[in-house]
Design a protein around this motif. Structure first.
Motif, PDB file in Angstrom:
ATOM      1  N   THR A  53       1.975  -9.071  -5.311  1.00 14.19           N
ATOM      2  CA  THR A  53       3.385  -8.804  -5.043  1.00 14.19           C
ATOM      3  C   THR A  53       3.841  -7.622  -5.888  1.00 14.19           C
ATOM      4  OG1 THR A  53       3.758 -11.139  -4.630  1.00 14.19           O
ATOM      5  CG2 THR A  53       5.706  -9.800  -5.121  1.00 14.19           C
ATOM      6  N   GLY A  54       4.530  -6.681  -5.262  1.00 15.19           N
ATOM      7  CA  GLY A  54       5.079  -5.532  -5.980  1.00 15.19           C
ATOM      8  C   GLY A  54       4.150  -4.345  -6.098  1.00 15.19           C
ATOM      9  N   PHE A  55       2.948  -4.410  -5.532  1.00 11.07           N
ATOM     10  CA  PHE A  55       2.056  -3.247  -5.561  1.00 11.07           C
ATOM     11  C   PHE A  55       2.719  -2.119  -4.791  1.00 11.07           C
ATOM     12  CE2 PHE A  55      -1.115  -0.549  -3.561  1.00 11.07           C
ATOM     13  CZ  PHE A  55      -1.857  -0.152  -4.656  1.00 11.07           C
ATOM     14  N   ALA A  56       2.790  -0.934  -5.398  1.00 14.38           N
ATOM     15  CA  ALA A  56       3.493   0.178  -4.755  1.00 14.38           C
ATOM     16  C   ALA A  56       2.948   1.518  -5.240  1.00 14.38           C
ATOM     17  CB  ALA A  56       4.995   0.092  -5.049  1.00 14.38           C
ATOM     18  N   PRO A  57       2.122   2.179  -4.430  1.00 12.25           N
ATOM     19  CA  PRO A  57       1.686   3.521  -4.817  1.00 12.25           C
ATOM     20  C   PRO A  57       2.867   4.488  -4.738  1.00 12.25           C
ATOM     21  CG  PRO A  57       0.913   2.997  -2.617  1.00 12.25           C
ATOM     22  CD  PRO A  57       1.573   1.764  -3.147  1.00 12.25           C
ATOM     23  N   PRO A  58       2.811   5.576  -5.495  1.00 13.24           N
ATOM     24  CA  PRO A  58       3.913   6.552  -5.418  1.00 13.24           C
ATOM     25  C   PRO A  58       3.987   7.196  -4.032  1.00 13.24           C
ATOM     26  CG  PRO A  58       2.118   7.370  -6.799  1.00 13.24           C
ATOM     27  CD  PRO A  58       1.767   5.975  -6.419  1.00 13.24           C
ATOM     28  N   ARG A  59       5.190   7.672  -3.714  1.00 12.09           N
ATOM     29  CA  ARG A  59       5.366   8.410  -2.455  1.00 12.09           C
ATOM     30  C   ARG A  59       4.422   9.606  -2.500  1.00 12.09           C
ATOM     31  NH1 ARG A  59       8.890   7.817   1.347  1.00 12.09           N
ATOM     32  NH2 ARG A  59      10.108   6.446   0.020  1.00 12.09           N
TER      33      ARG A  59
END
Length: 173
Positions: free
Chosen positions: A53-59
């Motif tokens: 939960t919350g894994f987020a690569p940069p834009r």
């Protein structure tokens, strides 16, 4: 299998069991390399990713690679241009090259990622570490050095044809 497996050349059919492929821990996720350019006649690559939960690569934006995500379990949100969508099991998300995009898991998520041009799968291997087991990596004992991680991603982006263009989804919240 947690290491390289002997996959055939691109002109030979092959199969992999669910747990087969080169497994790496990548930014708190498990990535299993399922198909590479070498065994798809340089057509595409495919990885399976299990993310917390919350894994987020940069834009970021890929100069030449198109990406296709297929959600197997869990849920993630995707942003690309004017598109914002919640992807649930069975959802396909296509992100063409040149489109700045980001995504974030809203619960533990397992997905397939196909990349057309192959080679991007090597980024996961260079950025990650060999997985010691199939599953999410242990929690780090110390907070990760975010600046060093971003610098390394930007450096590898030059090699693998992508550019970081903004923060992850939710970084400003």
């Amino acid at each position: 299998m947690l290491t390289d497996i002997d996959l055939p050349a691109g002109d030979a059919p092959f199969t992999l069991d669910r747990e087969d492929g080169e497994a790496v821990w990548f930014l708190g996720s498990l990535v299993i390399i399922k198909a590479t350019g070498e065994n798809t006649q340089e057509s595409f690559s495919m990885v399976e990713q299990l993310s917390p939960t919350g894994f987020a690569p940069p834009r970021h934006v890929h100069q030449e690679d198109d990406e296709l995500f297929y959600i197997l379990e869990g849920e993630a949100e995707f942003d690309a241009g004017d598109m914002h969508t919640r992807a649930r099991p069975g959802t396909t998300v296509y992100l063409p090259h040149g489109a700045p995009h980001a995504w974030r898991t809203t619960e533990q998520t397992r997905l397939l990622q196909l990349t057309f041009q192959p080679g991007f799968e090597r980024f996961f291997i260079e950025m990650g570490t060999p997985a010691e087991r199939l599953g999410l990596p242990p929690e780090p004992k110390q907070p990760p050095d975010t600046e060093a991680i971003m610098n390394r991603m930007a450096e590898l982006g030059k090699k693998y044809g992508f550019e970081l263009v903004g923060p992850p989804i939710g970084a400003d919240q």
